[in-house]
Design a protein around this motif. Structure first.
Motif, PDB file in Angstrom:
ATOM      1  N   ILE A  28     -22.806  26.670   1.038  1.00 39.89           N
ATOM      2  CA  ILE A  28     -23.482  26.418   2.322  1.00 39.89           C
ATOM      3  C   ILE A  28     -24.832  25.733   2.072  1.00 39.89           C
ATOM      4  O   ILE A  28     -25.278  24.906   2.869  1.00 39.89           O
ATOM      5  CB  ILE A  28     -23.644  27.732   3.132  1.00 39.89           C
ATOM      6  N   TYR A  29     -25.461  26.057   0.924  1.00 35.78           N
ATOM      7  CA  TYR A  29     -26.716  25.386   0.550  1.00 35.78           C
ATOM      8  C   TYR A  29     -26.483  23.877   0.403  1.00 35.78           C
ATOM      9  O   TYR A  29     -27.265  23.060   0.883  1.00 35.78           O
ATOM     10  CB  TYR A  29     -27.243  25.998  -0.753  1.00 35.78           C
ATOM     11  N   LEU A  39     -26.400  30.634   9.521  1.00 33.71           N
ATOM     12  CA  LEU A  39     -25.448  31.203   8.556  1.00 33.71           C
ATOM     13  C   LEU A  39     -26.106  31.372   7.190  1.00 33.71           C
ATOM     14  O   LEU A  39     -26.027  32.440   6.570  1.00 33.71           O
ATOM     15  CB  LEU A  39     -24.214  30.298   8.449  1.00 33.71           C
ATOM     16  N   PHE A  40     -26.805  30.301   6.732  1.00 33.35           N
ATOM     17  CA  PHE A  40     -27.403  30.319   5.395  1.00 33.35           C
ATOM     18  C   PHE A  40     -28.478  31.405   5.294  1.00 33.35           C
ATOM     19  O   PHE A  40     -28.424  32.255   4.401  1.00 33.35           O
ATOM     20  CB  PHE A  40     -27.996  28.940   5.083  1.00 33.35           C
ATOM     21  N   LEU A  79     -24.004  22.200   1.758  1.00 38.21           N
ATOM     22  CA  LEU A  79     -23.636  21.683   3.088  1.00 38.21           C
ATOM     23  C   LEU A  79     -24.893  21.406   3.916  1.00 38.21           C
ATOM     24  O   LEU A  79     -24.961  20.414   4.656  1.00 38.21           O
ATOM     25  CB  LEU A  79     -22.745  22.708   3.803  1.00 38.21           C
ATOM     26  N   ARG A  80     -25.903  22.277   3.759  1.00 33.51           N
ATOM     27  CA  ARG A  80     -27.182  22.088   4.476  1.00 33.51           C
ATOM     28  C   ARG A  80     -27.829  20.777   4.061  1.00 33.51           C
ATOM     29  O   ARG A  80     -28.430  20.078   4.871  1.00 33.51           O
ATOM     30  CB  ARG A  80     -28.159  23.214   4.101  1.00 33.51           C
ATOM     31  N   ILE A  95     -26.776  17.684   5.960  1.00 28.26           N
ATOM     32  CA  ILE A  95     -27.103  17.536   7.382  1.00 28.26           C
ATOM     33  C   ILE A  95     -28.305  16.628   7.615  1.00 28.26           C
ATOM     34  O   ILE A  95     -28.305  15.825   8.554  1.00 28.26           O
ATOM     35  CB  ILE A  95     -27.317  18.933   8.019  1.00 28.26           C
ATOM     36  N   THR A 119     -19.618  20.777  -2.038  1.00 31.37           N
ATOM     37  CA  THR A 119     -19.205  21.852  -1.124  1.00 31.37           C
ATOM     38  C   THR A 119     -17.689  22.019  -1.162  1.00 31.37           C
ATOM     39  O   THR A 119     -17.189  23.151  -1.259  1.00 31.37           O
ATOM     40  CB  THR A 119     -19.645  21.523   0.326  1.00 31.37           C
ATOM     41  N   LEU A 140     -24.840  21.745  14.876  1.00 30.66           N
ATOM     42  CA  LEU A 140     -24.245  22.037  13.563  1.00 30.66           C
ATOM     43  C   LEU A 140     -25.332  22.473  12.583  1.00 30.66           C
ATOM     44  O   LEU A 140     -25.172  23.460  11.853  1.00 30.66           O
ATOM     45  CB  LEU A 140     -23.527  20.788  13.039  1.00 30.66           C
ATOM     46  N   LYS A 141     -26.448  21.739  12.595  1.00 36.15           N
ATOM     47  CA  LYS A 141     -27.567  22.053  11.694  1.00 36.15           C
ATOM     48  C   LYS A 141     -28.078  23.470  11.960  1.00 36.15           C
ATOM     49  O   LYS A 141     -28.293  24.256  11.030  1.00 36.15           O
ATOM     50  CB  LYS A 141     -28.693  21.032  11.915  1.00 36.15           C
ATOM     51  N   ILE A 163     -25.555  26.106  10.785  1.00 30.02           N
ATOM     52  CA  ILE A 163     -25.525  26.220   9.311  1.00 30.02           C
ATOM     53  C   ILE A 163     -26.779  26.941   8.820  1.00 30.02           C
ATOM     54  O   ILE A 163     -26.713  27.780   7.927  1.00 30.02           O
ATOM     55  CB  ILE A 163     -25.365  24.822   8.667  1.00 30.02           C
ATOM     56  N   ASN A 164     -27.931  26.632   9.440  1.00 26.85           N
ATOM     57  CA  ASN A 164     -29.179  27.317   9.053  1.00 26.85           C
ATOM     58  C   ASN A 164     -29.104  28.812   9.342  1.00 26.85           C
ATOM     59  O   ASN A 164     -29.521  29.621   8.511  1.00 26.85           O
ATOM     60  CB  ASN A 164     -30.367  26.717   9.801  1.00 26.85           C
TER      61      ASN A 164
END
Lengths: 186, 68
Positions: free
Chosen positions: A76-77, A14-15, A79-80, A83, A103, A7-8, A11-12
């Motif tokens: 998303i920032y 994507l970000f 959401l990061r 994590i 978020t 997941l991490k 997300i990274n």
């Protein structure tokens, strides 16, 4: 743990992908606006959007997309930021609760604001061209289908995910209180 | 909290140190400190039983209800 790591990483990707895309797009936009002749011919074709050919009403829907995209990067920032404590097994920390709430709220704001702007844009644009929706023989149903298409499945899904994250944040908050109580039971 | 823990009084009466009691009943000194300071949210029956056994007293000697 594998799930959290996966997941991490996603997300990274994507970000940072969105950040790179935004920076490249911004640079291209500036170059296209001020030095269009320095770009390859295929990019110069986009210059037609900035030379006053189109009225401002045409820009409402692209503006809503850009605004939604920028707000999505911010969400998303946050959401990061959730994590890291999750990875360290700190499930009930304030960081997780607060950032999940932020978020969720941003997802809801994105879905509502972009939907409203799209609907406004659709009707303003229609008023401009006066040929698609109101003027059509389908009348009411044409308006309904236009509104539904403006809302879109993705925006609707984003609203649901936003609400889900808010519920999740409340669940974590309750979990935090229970953990505190458990820790203070001797 | 209206429930007051009178552990200090019983420890003085029995001439025992809180560290000793913590070792006997098998809790950490940090938890003993939480219990004595009144920060504890709850006390397990097993802990209460161990305290009463170690101090040779009744639960009412340790816990007291005081109206706010």
């Amino acid at each position: 743990m594998t799930t959290i790591k996966l997941l991490k990483n996603l997300i990274n990707i994507l970000f940072w992908g969105m950040i790179v895309f935004s920076v490249v797009s911004f640079i291209l936009f500036i170059v296209l606006l001020f030095f269009p002749e320095s770009l390859p011919e295929i990019f110069q074709l986009f210059g037609v959007f900035f030379n006053g050919t189109f009225p401002w009403q045409v820009w409402i829907i692209p503006f809503s997309n850009i605004l939604g995209f920028l707000l999505f990067i911010v969400s998303i920032y946050y959401l990061r930021k959730c994590i890291k404590p999750l990875e360290e097994q700190r499930f009930y920390s304030d960081e997780v609760i607060v950032n999940l709430k932020k978020t969720g709220r941003l997802f809801i704001v994105i879905s509502i604001v972009t939907t409203l702007l799209r609907i406004i844009g659709l009707f303003v644009f229609n008023g401009l061209t006066n040929n698609m929706i109101v003027g059509s023989k389908f009348g009411f149903w044409a308006i309904c289908s236009a509104v539904v298409s403006a809302v879109g499945a993705i925006n609707f899904f984003l609203l649901i995910i936003g609400l889900f994250l808010l519920v999740f944040s409340n669940v974590f908050n309750n979990g935090k209180l229970l953990k505190q109580e458990n820790d203070l039971t001797i | 909290m209206p429930i007051v823990v009178n552990l200090d009084i019983m420890l003085v009466k029995r001439g025992m140190k809180s560290k000793e009691l913590a070792e006997i009943i098998g809790i950490t000194t940090a938890n003993m400190s939480i219990l004595k300071s009144g920060k504890a949210k709850a006390v397990r029956f097993s802990t209460l039983e161990a305290i009463c056994k170690a101090l040779d007293c009744q639960p009412s000697d340790i816990l007291e209800y005081v109206e706010d």
